[in-house]
Design a protein around this motif. Structure first.
Motif, short mmCIF file in Angstrom:
data_model
loop_
_atom_site.label_atom_id
_atom_site.label_comp_id
_atom_site.label_asym_id
_atom_site.label_seq_id
_atom_site.Cartn_x
_atom_site.Cartn_y
_atom_site.Cartn_z
N VAL A 113 -11.19 4.78 -8.87
CA VAL A 113 -10.27 5.66 -8.12
C VAL A 113 -10.67 7.11 -8.35
N VAL A 170 -14.29 12.17 -2.04
CA VAL A 170 -13.59 12.77 -0.89
C VAL A 170 -13.64 14.29 -0.98
N THR A 179 -13.72 7.88 -6.35
CA THR A 179 -13.40 7.94 -4.93
C THR A 179 -12.78 9.28 -4.57
N LEU A 180 -11.85 9.75 -5.39
CA LEU A 180 -11.22 11.05 -5.13
C LEU A 180 -12.24 12.18 -5.21
#
Length: 164
Positions: free
Chosen positions: A105, A112, A108-109
């Protein structure tokens, strides 16, 4: 709009409200773009550090299937015995899955953020203002120069390279 690089202190950068009409405004805009380029390099390094921590947090004997979910082909018909070690193994696998998921997670952040900052910088360069382009290049160089050595911090030996 010109489709070649030009030097000017008058431009609209990314949005209509970011309209530059003076050398001071241009200098501040170049500074903001330079800092965004440094941020891009910091996020890129952050992703690499999170990946390294994720790899170190998961024992090497765990397979990808063990991390992604329970083994669907496993049937509990093995009879008796081994219950305590099996429970320990299940708890260890679940703990590794939890660690892996948190790192995933986080990565992934960071990805982005990296994509958003990268496309913002690309659109800024597409203004074809040479000063803005030079701000992106200088920010990338400064960011890489400052951040890259931090990638090796925490390998124990101080100055030793992790590949050695």
């Amino acid at each position: 709009m010109e489709m070649t690089f030009f030097f000017s202190d008058r431009l609209v950068l990314l949005f209509d409200f970011w309209s530059v009409h003076s050398p001071t405004g241009l200098a501040l805009s170049v500074l903001v773009i330079l800092l965004l380029s440094v941020l891009y390099e910091v996020v890129k390094m952050g992703k690499a550090k999170v990946l390294r921590r994720a790899l170190l947090a998961v024992p090497p004997n765990f397979s990808q299937e063990a991390l992604l979910g329970p083994d669907e082909g496993h049937s509990g018909d093995g009879g008796g015995g081994g219950g305590d070690s099996e429970d320990s193994s299940v708890r260890e696998r679940e703990a590794a899955q939890g660690r892996w998921f948190r790192y995933h997670v986080g990565q992934t952040l960071l990805h982005v953020v990296q994509v958003v900052v990268g496309y913002t910088l690309m659109l800024a360069v597409m203004s074809y203002n040479a000063w803005i382009f030079l701000g992106v290049v200088a920010g990338s160089a400064i960011g890489y120069f400052v951040v890259y050595p931090l990638l090796w911090v925490g390998y124990g030996g101080g100055t030793s390279h992790p590949v050695q």
